[in-house]
Design a protein around this motif. Structure first.
Motif, PDB file in Angstrom:
ATOM      1  N   ASN A  25       0.901  -1.168   0.000  1.00  0.00           N
ATOM      2  CA  ASN A  25       0.000   0.000   0.000  1.00  0.00           C
ATOM      3  C   ASN A  25       0.935   1.212   0.000  1.00  0.00           C
ATOM      4  O   ASN A  25       1.650   1.442   0.982  1.00  0.00           O
ATOM      5  N   ASN A  78      -6.622  10.129   0.529  1.00  0.00           N
ATOM      6  CA  ASN A  78      -6.661   9.131  -0.534  1.00  0.00           C
ATOM      7  C   ASN A  78      -6.180   9.761  -1.848  1.00  0.00           C
ATOM      8  O   ASN A  78      -6.126  10.990  -1.979  1.00  0.00           O
ATOM      9  N   ILE A  83     -10.429  12.430   2.426  1.00  0.00           N
ATOM     10  CA  ILE A  83      -9.708  12.134   3.669  1.00  0.00           C
ATOM     11  C   ILE A  83      -9.966  10.702   4.101  1.00  0.00           C
ATOM     12  O   ILE A  83     -11.099  10.221   4.048  1.00  0.00           O
ATOM     13  N   ALA A  84      -8.919   9.995   4.504  1.00  0.00           N
ATOM     14  CA  ALA A  84      -9.084   8.675   5.116  1.00  0.00           C
ATOM     15  C   ALA A  84      -9.058   8.889   6.629  1.00  0.00           C
ATOM     16  O   ALA A  84      -8.067   9.403   7.156  1.00  0.00           O
ATOM     17  N   MET A  86      -9.024   6.606   8.817  1.00  0.00           N
ATOM     18  CA  MET A  86      -8.124   5.602   9.376  1.00  0.00           C
ATOM     19  C   MET A  86      -7.443   4.907   8.210  1.00  0.00           C
ATOM     20  O   MET A  86      -8.091   4.550   7.225  1.00  0.00           O
ATOM     21  N   CYS A  87      -6.156   4.766   8.305  1.00  0.00           N
ATOM     22  CA  CYS A  87      -5.426   4.001   7.295  1.00  0.00           C
ATOM     23  C   CYS A  87      -4.297   3.283   8.023  1.00  0.00           C
ATOM     24  O   CYS A  87      -3.314   3.912   8.426  1.00  0.00           O
ATOM     25  N   GLY A  88      -4.474   2.011   8.230  1.00  0.00           N
ATOM     26  CA  GLY A  88      -3.516   1.230   9.003  1.00  0.00           C
ATOM     27  C   GLY A  88      -2.130   1.256   8.380  1.00  0.00           C
ATOM     28  O   GLY A  88      -1.123   1.442   9.083  1.00  0.00           O
ATOM     29  N   ASN A  89      -2.062   1.112   7.075  1.00  0.00           N
ATOM     30  CA  ASN A  89      -0.739   1.084   6.437  1.00  0.00           C
ATOM     31  C   ASN A  89      -0.088   2.470   6.443  1.00  0.00           C
ATOM     32  O   ASN A  89       1.136   2.582   6.575  1.00  0.00           O
ATOM     33  N   ASN A 191     -15.089   0.940   1.882  1.00  0.00           N
ATOM     34  CA  ASN A 191     -14.048   0.064   1.345  1.00  0.00           C
ATOM     35  C   ASN A 191     -14.644  -1.343   1.326  1.00  0.00           C
ATOM     36  O   ASN A 191     -15.528  -1.655   2.131  1.00  0.00           O
ATOM     37  N   ARG A 210     -11.994   2.544  -1.424  1.00  0.00           N
ATOM     38  CA  ARG A 210     -12.620   3.842  -1.696  1.00  0.00           C
ATOM     39  C   ARG A 210     -11.530   4.914  -1.715  1.00  0.00           C
ATOM     40  O   ARG A 210     -10.564   4.838  -0.951  1.00  0.00           O
ATOM     41  N   SER A 218      -2.581  -4.036  -0.493  1.00  0.00           N
ATOM     42  CA  SER A 218      -2.916  -4.455   0.875  1.00  0.00           C
ATOM     43  C   SER A 218      -3.600  -3.308   1.591  1.00  0.00           C
ATOM     44  O   SER A 218      -3.474  -2.149   1.183  1.00  0.00           O
ATOM     45  N   GLY A 222      -8.526  -2.875   6.477  1.00  0.00           N
ATOM     46  CA  GLY A 222      -9.279  -3.958   5.830  1.00  0.00           C
ATOM     47  C   GLY A 222      -8.868  -5.326   6.369  1.00  0.00           C
ATOM     48  O   GLY A 222      -9.698  -6.236   6.507  1.00  0.00           O
TER      49      GLY A 222
HETATM   50  N1  LIG Z   1      -5.331   1.357   2.982  1.00  0.00           N
HETATM   51  C1  LIG Z   1      -5.797   1.844   4.242  1.00  0.00           C
HETATM   52  C2  LIG Z   1      -7.242   2.151   4.327  1.00  0.00           C
HETATM   53  C3  LIG Z   1      -7.583   3.425   3.631  1.00  0.00           C
HETATM   54  C4  LIG Z   1      -9.015   3.722   3.771  1.00  0.00           C
HETATM   55  C5  LIG Z   1      -9.467   4.699   2.751  1.00  0.00           C
HETATM   56  N2  LIG Z   1      -9.373   4.177   1.415  1.00  0.00           N
HETATM   57  C6  LIG Z   1     -10.862   5.185   3.086  1.00  0.00           C
HETATM   58  O1  LIG Z   1     -11.488   4.744   4.037  1.00  0.00           O
HETATM   59  O2  LIG Z   1     -11.350   6.068   2.366  1.00  0.00           O
HETATM   60  C7  LIG Z   1      -5.325   0.940   5.359  1.00  0.00           C
HETATM   61  O3  LIG Z   1      -4.223   0.403   5.278  1.00  0.00           O
HETATM   62  O4  LIG Z   1      -6.029   0.818   6.355  1.00  0.00           O
END
Ligand SMILES: N[C@H](CCC[C@H](N)C(=O)O)C(=O)O
Length: 278
Positions: A25, A78, A83-84, A86-89, A191, A210, A218, A222
């Motif tokens: 990611n 994004n 705006i995200a 939360m984005c774990g990566n 997502n 999304r 990845s 998710g």
């Molecule tokens: N890739 C990200 C999630 C991004 C989420 C984003 N796409 C949204 O919610 O709009 C992760 O590692 O958690």
């Protein structure tokens, strides 16, 4: 304190950035002053993330240190400028970039007002994700004579997760987009994750994201959402589960020992290159 992984941009300077990926990611990371986080970064995110005309990435990540509280503020946009929350990566990449070289570190990060813990060890970073509540009901979608049921799991951002028998022949982008754009989920959308349970400690996951509006290699939040839904169905146990993704570098999801409905998601982080924005 700055370290060799850190270079802070000020508005009058040429802006240094790093291109990183967390298990595939990929992000552009810019370190800014806390007050610069308030600027409108959406347009910049769209331009920089464009894969032919820009640097190319799934998202733009901004980090800012608050020295007094020793917290790293992280904002993630994004590729389409949205705006995200939360984005774990992105959090994993931000923690890795902020950690001192050659030692393990525990950090606190805040993204969209939510505090996350991070542990960085070598080329590996692990962050927390909290399971929230969602008013959404499951969604069933028929496609090519096949019905899939998508269950909501809010892991700091919206995810709908389908358990499937076989992942390889799935039209992840076609079905993912249909769920993402489903009128019932408007205006936020979601997502979309497709999960195959391989063993009680092993999942395979493919994610339509999304804001990228495509399948990514990845997805950290998710992976957690997939773990949560698989566990709801009794398919995995409350212990570390390897989440295989399209990058070939799995993430690991495990329940947090002290915090209820909180999970660690960990995996590799790679710095691809550093540069200066023209
Ligand atoms: N890739 C990200 C999630 C991004 C989420 C984003 N796409 C949204 O919610 O709009 C992760 O590692 O958690």
């Amino acid at each position: 304190m700055q370290n060799s992984r850190q270079a802070t941009a000020s508005p009058q300077d040429a802006v240094p950035f790093r291109k990183l990926h967390g298990a595939g990611n990929d992000f552009i990371l810019i370190d800014v002053q806390p007050t610069d986080l308030e600027r409108d970064w959406a347009t910049k995110a769209r331009l920089l993330c464009e894969r032919r005309l820009g640097i190319g990435a799934d998202g733009l990540v901004l980090t800012a240190r608050t020295l007094r509280d020793r917290i790293l503020l992280v904002a993630c946009f994004n590729a389409d400028g949205s705006i995200a929350t939360m984005c774990g990566n992105a959090l994993r990449c931000a923690a890795f970039a902020a950690a001192p070289d050659d030692s393990s570190a525990a950090l606190r990060l805040v993204m969209a007002g939510v505090e996350h813990q991070a542990i960085v060890t070598g080329g590996h970073a692990e962050v927390t994700a909290e399971l929230g509540t969602t008013p959404q009901e499951p969604l069933t979608l028929g496609r090519s004579g096949r019905h899939l049921t998508f269950e909501p799991a809010h892991t700091g951002t919206e995810h709908f997760v389908a358990l499937v028998e076989e992942l390889d022949d799935l039209d992840v982008e076609g079905i993912g987009r249909a769920v993402r754009d489903h009128p019932r989920l408007a205006p936020l959308g979601t997502n979309v994750d497709f999960v195959q349970a391989v063993a009680r400690d092993e999942l395979r996951v493919r994610t339509y994201e999304r804001g990228v509006e495509a399948e990514t290699l990845s997805c950290g939040s998710g992976a957690v959402a997939s773990f949560v839904v698989a566990r709801r169905h009794g398919l995995v146990d409350d212990r570390p589960v390897a989440v295989h993704n399209q990058s070939g570098s799995p993430l690991t999801v495990r329940p947090h020992a002290q915090r209820p409905e909180t999970f660690w998601v960990g995996g590799p982080v790679t710095v691809v290159y550093e540069g200066v924005l023209a």
